[in-house]
Design an enzyme around this catalytic site. Structure first.
Site, PDB file in Angstrom:
ATOM      1  N   ARG A   7      -0.874  36.503  32.125  1.00  0.00           N
ATOM      2  CA  ARG A   7      -0.308  36.943  33.116  1.00  0.00           C
ATOM      3  C   ARG A   7      -1.353  36.484  34.474  1.00  0.00           C
ATOM      4  O   ARG A   7      -0.911  35.820  35.411  1.00  0.00           O
ATOM      5  CB  ARG A   7      -0.582  38.640  33.313  1.00  0.00           C
ATOM      6  N   ASP A   8      -2.486  36.803  34.579  1.00  0.00           N
ATOM      7  CA  ASP A   8      -3.191  36.139  35.787  1.00  0.00           C
ATOM      8  C   ASP A   8      -3.309  34.769  35.480  1.00  0.00           C
ATOM      9  O   ASP A   8      -3.106  34.247  36.828  1.00  0.00           O
ATOM     10  CB  ASP A   8      -4.716  37.003  35.804  1.00  0.00           C
ATOM     11  N   HIS A 198     -13.265  42.561  35.658  1.00  0.00           N
ATOM     12  CA  HIS A 198     -12.252  41.463  35.818  1.00  0.00           C
ATOM     13  C   HIS A 198     -12.684  40.537  36.931  1.00  0.00           C
ATOM     14  O   HIS A 198     -12.426  40.849  38.178  1.00  0.00           O
ATOM     15  CB  HIS A 198     -10.921  42.009  35.932  1.00  0.00           C
ATOM     16  N   CYS A 231      -4.803  34.738  42.333  1.00  0.00           N
ATOM     17  CA  CYS A 231      -3.678  35.716  42.609  1.00  0.00           C
ATOM     18  C   CYS A 231      -3.160  35.097  43.978  1.00  0.00           C
ATOM     19  O   CYS A 231      -3.670  34.457  44.819  1.00  0.00           O
ATOM     20  CB  CYS A 231      -4.607  36.874  43.340  1.00  0.00           C
ATOM     21  N   ASN A 240      -9.938  33.233  36.169  1.00  0.00           N
ATOM     22  CA  ASN A 240     -10.771  34.088  35.800  1.00  0.00           C
ATOM     23  C   ASN A 240     -11.878  33.558  34.883  1.00  0.00           C
ATOM     24  O   ASN A 240     -11.854  32.208  34.715  1.00  0.00           O
ATOM     25  CB  ASN A 240     -10.155  35.186  34.437  1.00  0.00           C
TER      26      ASN A 240
HETATM   27  P1  HMG Z   1       8.016  46.199  48.613  1.00  0.00           P
HETATM   28  O1  HMG Z   1       8.738  45.230  49.553  1.00  0.00           O
HETATM   29  O2  HMG Z   1       7.144  47.048  49.532  1.00  0.00           O
HETATM   30  O3  HMG Z   1       9.035  46.841  47.891  1.00  0.00           O
HETATM   31  O4  HMG Z   1       7.092  45.063  47.861  1.00  0.00           O
HETATM   32  P2  HMG Z   1      10.464  47.593  48.054  1.00  0.00           P
HETATM   33  O5  HMG Z   1      10.209  48.997  47.293  1.00  0.00           O
HETATM   34  O6  HMG Z   1      10.612  47.865  49.464  1.00  0.00           O
HETATM   35  O7  HMG Z   1      11.452  46.933  47.401  1.00  0.00           O
HETATM   36  C1  HMG Z   1      11.810  45.505  47.963  1.00  0.00           C
HETATM   37  C2  HMG Z   1      12.320  44.573  46.817  1.00  0.00           C
HETATM   38  O8  HMG Z   1      11.580  44.631  45.703  1.00  0.00           O
HETATM   39  C3  HMG Z   1      13.845  45.397  46.302  1.00  0.00           C
HETATM   40  O9  HMG Z   1      14.659  44.386  45.792  1.00  0.00           O
HETATM   41  C4  HMG Z   1      12.999  46.058  45.156  1.00  0.00           C
HETATM   42  O10 HMG Z   1      14.236  46.364  44.291  1.00  0.00           O
HETATM   43  C5  HMG Z   1      12.333  44.941  44.517  1.00  0.00           C
HETATM   44  P3  HMG Z   1      15.840  43.904  46.676  1.00  0.00           P
HETATM   45  O11 HMG Z   1      16.728  45.109  46.995  1.00  0.00           O
HETATM   46  O12 HMG Z   1      15.136  43.171  47.805  1.00  0.00           O
HETATM   47  O13 HMG Z   1      16.638  42.815  45.844  1.00  0.00           O
HETATM   48  N1  HMG Z   1      11.091  45.731  43.718  1.00  0.00           N
HETATM   49  C6  HMG Z   1      10.928  45.402  42.510  1.00  0.00           C
HETATM   50  N2  HMG Z   1      11.376  44.433  41.904  1.00  0.00           N
HETATM   51  C7  HMG Z   1      11.071  44.481  40.405  1.00  0.00           C
HETATM   52  N3  HMG Z   1       9.722  45.134  40.026  1.00  0.00           N
HETATM   53  C8  HMG Z   1       9.157  46.095  40.704  1.00  0.00           C
HETATM   54  C9  HMG Z   1       9.654  46.181  41.960  1.00  0.00           C
HETATM   55  N4  HMG Z   1       9.607  46.851  43.101  1.00  0.00           N
HETATM   56  C10 HMG Z   1      10.276  46.747  44.112  1.00  0.00           C
HETATM   57  N5  HMG Z   1       8.260  46.699  40.260  1.00  0.00           N
HETATM   58  C11 HMG Z   1       6.055  45.187  45.608  1.00  0.00           C
HETATM   59  C12 HMG Z   1       6.108  45.781  46.873  1.00  0.00           C
HETATM   60  C13 HMG Z   1       4.745  45.649  44.944  1.00  0.00           C
HETATM   61  C14 HMG Z   1       6.987  45.439  44.685  1.00  0.00           C
HETATM   62  C15 HMG Z   1       5.715  43.762  46.169  1.00  0.00           C
HETATM   63  O14 HMG Z   1       4.795  43.656  46.895  1.00  0.00           O
HETATM   64  C16 HMG Z   1       5.205  42.870  44.953  1.00  0.00           C
HETATM   65  O15 HMG Z   1       5.990  42.623  43.955  1.00  0.00           O
HETATM   66  N6  HMG Z   1       3.959  42.511  45.079  1.00  0.00           N
HETATM   67  C17 HMG Z   1       3.714  41.414  43.811  1.00  0.00           C
HETATM   68  C18 HMG Z   1       2.431  41.733  43.824  1.00  0.00           C
HETATM   69  C19 HMG Z   1       1.529  40.828  42.671  1.00  0.00           C
HETATM   70  O16 HMG Z   1       2.330  40.539  41.580  1.00  0.00           O
HETATM   71  N7  HMG Z   1       0.246  40.188  42.909  1.00  0.00           N
HETATM   72  C20 HMG Z   1      -0.557  39.730  41.737  1.00  0.00           C
HETATM   73  C21 HMG Z   1      -0.921  40.629  40.913  1.00  0.00           C
HETATM   74  S1  HMG Z   1      -2.490  41.591  41.256  1.00  0.00           S
HETATM   75  C22 HMG Z   1      -3.855  40.589  40.977  1.00  0.00           C
HETATM   76  O17 HMG Z   1      -3.497  39.458  40.492  1.00  0.00           O
HETATM   77  C23 HMG Z   1      -5.278  41.142  40.763  1.00  0.00           C
HETATM   78  C24 HMG Z   1      -5.888  41.625  39.554  1.00  0.00           C
HETATM   79  O18 HMG Z   1      -5.640  40.517  38.731  1.00  0.00           O
HETATM   80  C25 HMG Z   1      -7.082  42.170  39.643  1.00  0.00           C
HETATM   81  C26 HMG Z   1      -8.004  41.220  40.460  1.00  0.00           C
HETATM   82  O19 HMG Z   1      -8.232  39.888  40.103  1.00  0.00           O
HETATM   83  O20 HMG Z   1      -8.877  41.768  41.156  1.00  0.00           O
HETATM   84  C27 HMG Z   1      -4.807  42.586  38.812  1.00  0.00           C
HETATM   85 MG    MG Z   2      -7.120  38.789  38.831  1.00  0.00          MG
END
Ligand code: HMG
Ligand code: MG
Length: 294
Positions: A7-8, A198, A231, A240
């Site tokens: 994933r990450d 993490h 990210c 990581n």
């Molecule tokens: P938004 O624009 O606020 O969402 O995004 P919305 O509810 O307004 O919906 C917009 C569109 O997204 C719609 O589709 C929804 O259906 C769709 P459209 O009508 O445009 O076709 N949608 C989704 N589709 C699939 N799955 C869902 C979902 N939710 C809405 N769950 C949202 C908010 C969170 C969805 C967006 O900002 C997003 O997807 N962000 C991606 C975040 C991400 O993946 N970041 C990387 C992971 S975090 C990380 O890596 C950190 C970590 O490793 C820890 C660390 O390192 O510290 C964990």
């Molecule tokens: Mg991370």
């Protein structure tokens, strides 16, 4: 230990890794002894196209018995998709800082905390939870975070029923001093068993920082084969902590983990080579070189 490479490790790559290759990575790492996988996320595929095939990846993993598949979810829609895909553990997502959280999941910290609360109320029996606090030490936009604020988030998440809370150094900027300060506050509200780390390795500090966590009794840690990771919303952050580097340290300390360091090095280096990615485990490189010279 949780293997974060599927994933990450992959989420920020510009080129789409075929579903079969993602499944192969998990199967091969499981073969090397990994049991817990930060496997997929259920997020907007327009935001992170690499993770669009989360359900197919989960469905394709061979012999799930004894393995933990974690699906990261940013909201209720992602939670429902993760349950439908049959994940074992729901990874819940917030950050300590508003600016990163807004860019990452379009929510303030307060909003994402309340999303988590609503999700925790709906988690069915038999499904586990872990909550991630990104930017727990540093935010790429707001700088260093206050440990007592992060401790407050940890306490709240545990209070709402999260089984464990993972402290994320999203941009890999913390030193051991930051981790010590953070843990001093977090241990006022949580036990070592409830916590995980993490840690990204951008500044080359992740192994030292993980050692601090280990010294304090924290045994839950995320690492990535070959140091893959990043990210899409954390500019400049690299991967990581490499799984192989931590395994080498654990072997030296005589701490059992059930994973073959050489096995992970082979899987990680082959995966990186076949996808044109840098292989960034120093211990893995050294081990592979030692095999060639034998
Ligand atoms: P938004 O624009 O606020 O969402 O995004 P919305 O509810 O307004 O919906 C917009 C569109 O997204 C719609 O589709 C929804 O259906 C769709 P459209 O009508 O445009 O076709 N949608 C989704 N589709 C699939 N799955 C869902 C979902 N939710 C809405 N769950 C949202 C908010 C969170 C969805 C967006 O900002 C997003 O997807 N962000 C991606 C975040 C991400 O993946 N970041 C990387 C992971 S975090 C990380 O890596 C950190 C970590 O490793 C820890 C660390 O390192 O510290 C964990
Ligand atoms: Mg991370």
């Amino acid at each position: 230990m949780t293997e974060s490479s599927p994933r990450d490790g992959l989420q920020s790559l510009g080129v789409f890794v075929p579903t079969e290759a993602k499944i192969g990575l998990i199967n091969d790492l499981a073969e090397a002894g990994a049991k817990s996988f930060d496997a997929v996320s259920f997020v907007n595929p327009k935001a992170v196209p690499q993770m669009a095939d989360g359900a197919e990846v989960i469905a394709g993993v061979e012999d799930r018995e004894g393995l933990e598949m974690i699906g990261l979810v940013p909201n209720m829609k992602g939670f429902e998709a993760a349950l439908a895909a049959g994940v074992d553990t729901i990874g819940l997502l917030t950050a300590a800082s508003d600016e990163f959280n807004q860019r990452n999941i379009n929510a303030t910290v307060d909003e994402s905390m309340h999303r988590i609360r609503r999700i925790l109320l709906e988690v069915p029996q038999g499904v586990n939870t872990r909550a991630y606090i990104s930017t727990a030490t540093h935010c790429p936009f707001e700088g260093e975070q206050e440990p007592d604020w992060v401790a407050h988030l940890v306490e709240t998440l545990l209070d709402w029923g999260a089984e464990s809370v993972y402290l994320g150094d999203t941009i890999g900027k913390a030193t051991t001093a930051h981790i010590e300060r953070l843990l001093a506050d977090v241990f006022k509200v949580a036990t070592p068993e409830q916590l995980g780390v993490h840690l990204h390795d951008t500044y080359g500090q992740a192994l030292a920082n993980t050692m601090v966590a280990l010294d304090h009794g924290i045994s839950r840690m995320d690492t990535s084969a070959g140091g893959l990771g990043g990210c899409p919303y954390a500019p400049g952050a690299t991967g990581n902590l490499a799984t192989e580097d931590l395994l080498y340290l654990l072997d030296g300390l005589g701490i059992a983990h059930g994973i073959s360091m050489g096995g992970v090095a082979e899987v990680g280096s082959e995966f990186c080579e076949s996808h044109g990615l840098g292989y960034n485990s120093r211990a893995g490189k050294a081990w592979l070189a030692s095999q060639e010279s034998e």
